[in-house]
Design a protein around this motif. Structure first.
Motif, PDB file in Angstrom:
ATOM      1  N   ILE A 100     -35.652  27.165  37.631  1.00 31.22           N
ATOM      2  CA  ILE A 100     -34.683  27.037  36.592  1.00 31.22           C
ATOM      3  C   ILE A 100     -33.491  27.753  36.808  1.00 31.22           C
ATOM      4  N   LEU A 101     -33.424  28.668  37.401  1.00 34.08           N
ATOM      5  CA  LEU A 101     -32.186  29.379  37.965  1.00 34.08           C
ATOM      6  C   LEU A 101     -31.403  28.323  39.041  1.00 34.08           C
ATOM      7  N   THR A 102     -32.108  27.504  39.830  1.00 35.45           N
ATOM      8  CA  THR A 102     -31.443  26.788  40.804  1.00 35.45           C
ATOM      9  C   THR A 102     -30.899  25.259  39.624  1.00 35.45           C
ATOM     10  N   LEU A 103     -31.476  24.991  38.856  1.00 29.65           N
ATOM     11  CA  LEU A 103     -31.114  23.908  37.841  1.00 29.65           C
ATOM     12  C   LEU A 103     -29.881  24.274  37.111  1.00 29.65           C
ATOM     13  N   LYS A 104     -29.830  25.548  36.673  1.00 33.00           N
ATOM     14  CA  LYS A 104     -28.636  26.176  35.935  1.00 33.00           C
ATOM     15  C   LYS A 104     -27.486  26.271  36.746  1.00 33.00           C
ATOM     16  N   ARG A 105     -27.667  26.709  38.106  1.00 28.97           N
ATOM     17  CA  ARG A 105     -26.427  26.743  38.898  1.00 28.97           C
ATOM     18  C   ARG A 105     -25.941  25.239  39.398  1.00 28.97           C
ATOM     19  N   ILE A 106     -26.751  24.557  39.903  1.00 29.96           N
ATOM     20  CA  ILE A 106     -26.170  23.150  40.447  1.00 29.96           C
ATOM     21  C   ILE A 106     -25.551  22.539  39.296  1.00 29.96           C
ATOM     22  N   ASN A 107     -26.001  22.500  38.089  1.00 27.87           N
ATOM     23  CA  ASN A 107     -25.658  21.602  37.128  1.00 27.87           C
ATOM     24  C   ASN A 107     -24.484  22.451  36.032  1.00 27.87           C
ATOM     25  N   ALA A 108     -24.354  23.706  36.369  1.00 29.84           N
ATOM     26  CA  ALA A 108     -23.240  24.475  35.497  1.00 29.84           C
ATOM     27  C   ALA A 108     -23.854  24.670  34.081  1.00 29.84           C
ATOM     28  N   TRP A 109     -24.998  24.817  33.777  1.00 33.47           N
ATOM     29  CA  TRP A 109     -25.479  24.877  32.537  1.00 33.47           C
ATOM     30  C   TRP A 109     -25.512  26.404  31.967  1.00 33.47           C
ATOM     31  N   ASP A 110     -24.038  26.778  31.780  1.00 34.09           N
ATOM     32  CA  ASP A 110     -23.849  28.315  31.523  1.00 34.09           C
ATOM     33  C   ASP A 110     -24.286  28.595  29.981  1.00 34.09           C
ATOM     34  N   HIS A 111     -24.570  27.623  29.205  1.00 35.82           N
ATOM     35  CA  HIS A 111     -24.973  27.726  27.886  1.00 35.82           C
ATOM     36  C   HIS A 111     -26.552  28.131  27.891  1.00 35.82           C
ATOM     37  N   ALA A 136     -31.722  19.138  30.726  1.00 36.58           N
ATOM     38  CA  ALA A 136     -30.567  18.416  30.626  1.00 36.58           C
ATOM     39  C   ALA A 136     -30.386  18.050  29.066  1.00 36.58           C
ATOM     40  N   SER A 137     -31.438  18.187  28.352  1.00 34.15           N
ATOM     41  CA  SER A 137     -31.422  17.787  26.891  1.00 34.15           C
ATOM     42  C   SER A 137     -30.937  18.725  26.175  1.00 34.15           C
ATOM     43  N   LEU A 138     -30.969  19.931  26.538  1.00 32.07           N
ATOM     44  CA  LEU A 138     -30.575  21.401  25.733  1.00 32.07           C
ATOM     45  C   LEU A 138     -29.224  21.475  25.789  1.00 32.07           C
ATOM     46  N   LYS A 139     -28.565  20.730  24.816  1.00 35.08           N
ATOM     47  CA  LYS A 139     -27.071  21.040  24.842  1.00 35.08           C
ATOM     48  C   LYS A 139     -26.713  22.543  23.976  1.00 35.08           C
ATOM     49  N   ALA A 140     -25.576  22.813  24.122  1.00 34.74           N
ATOM     50  CA  ALA A 140     -24.862  23.830  23.610  1.00 34.74           C
ATOM     51  C   ALA A 140     -24.784  23.355  22.124  1.00 34.74           C
ATOM     52  N   PRO A 141     -25.487  24.334  20.984  1.00 28.34           N
ATOM     53  CA  PRO A 141     -25.543  23.844  19.920  1.00 28.34           C
ATOM     54  C   PRO A 141     -24.108  23.718  19.196  1.00 28.34           C
TER      55      PRO A 141
END
Length: 219
Positions: free
Chosen positions: A34-45, A209-214
């Motif tokens: 999860i941390l890897t996917l957050k980092r490489i996709n910049a999912w900071d939300h 990827a489907s979890l967009k910032a509300p």
């Protein structure tokens, strides 16, 4: 080391949930991915908090642990998502999530969603004698398989636990030759045929990827 839902150290990575808009409540066995996917996709939300991976040895405890975490953090986040599949709870985790009004990863277990639930289901009829390992379980094979089953003390129990298995399938999330060799050694220790299958992150990546910032706006 005591693992709780406030901090989990995995491969030297300390998780300290902060003020993101979406909180992931996840199994500790998925922390690194999860941390890897957050980092490489910049999912900071996305923020992450983990429950102890050892709960998988007592799946009946997972629904209550998830419920406690949801209730504890609900007031701090716009959305909470549970990064567990059924994981041996017999539908109880899904019922708990439904009652709490939160979503979870679809599928029976992480082996399925790493490969992709649809593809894993197609293999079910031909792979019922397969024993699966992920990156995490290869790294933690002694702590989560070998020692808890008592094989370090009573190797004769191998046939009791694994007599009906024919092969060990290493579902690799990463391309790491050292992990491949370690997985091969695990297969040798269990006297199983070895198969290395690169799955990547499978449906875990799709779900995240489907979890967009509300509160975000997308064109």
């Amino acid at each position: 080391m005591t693992l709780d839902d406030q901090q989990l150290t995995t491969d030297g990575l300390a998780l300290d949930p902060s003020a993101g808009q979406v909180l992931l409540i996840a199994c500790g066995a998925l922390a690194h991915e999860i941390l890897t996917l957050k980092r490489i996709n910049a999912w900071d939300h996305l923020d992450l908090t983990c429950l102890p991976a050892i709960l998988h040895n007592h799946p009946d405890r997972i629904p209550d642990a998830v419920s406690d975490a949801v209730l504890r953090h609900r007031s701090q986040y716009d959305q909470i998502f549970v990064v567990y599949a059924d994981c041996g709870t017999g539908g109880q985790l899904a019922a708990t999530c439904d009652a709490l009004g939160v979503e979870m990863v679809p599928g029976p277990h992480c082996y399925s969603f790493f490969e992709g639930n649809a593809q894993f289901a197609e293999r079910t009829e031909t792979e019922f004698t397969a024993f699966y390992l992920t990156d995490f379980l290869v790294r933690q094979f002694d702590a989560f398989v070998w020692k808890p089953l008592g094989l370090d003390r009573h190797p004769e129990l191998r046939d009791t636990y694994f007599g009906n298995y024919e092969k060990l399938v290493y579902q690799a999330q990463t391309n790491d030759p050292k992990l491949v060799e370690k997985a091969r050694d695990c297969a040798d220790r269990l006297d199983l045929t070895f198969e290395h299958r690169v799955t990547g992150y499978g449906d875990l990546q799709t779900v995240m990827a489907s979890l967009k910032a509300p509160n975000a706006h997308y064109s």
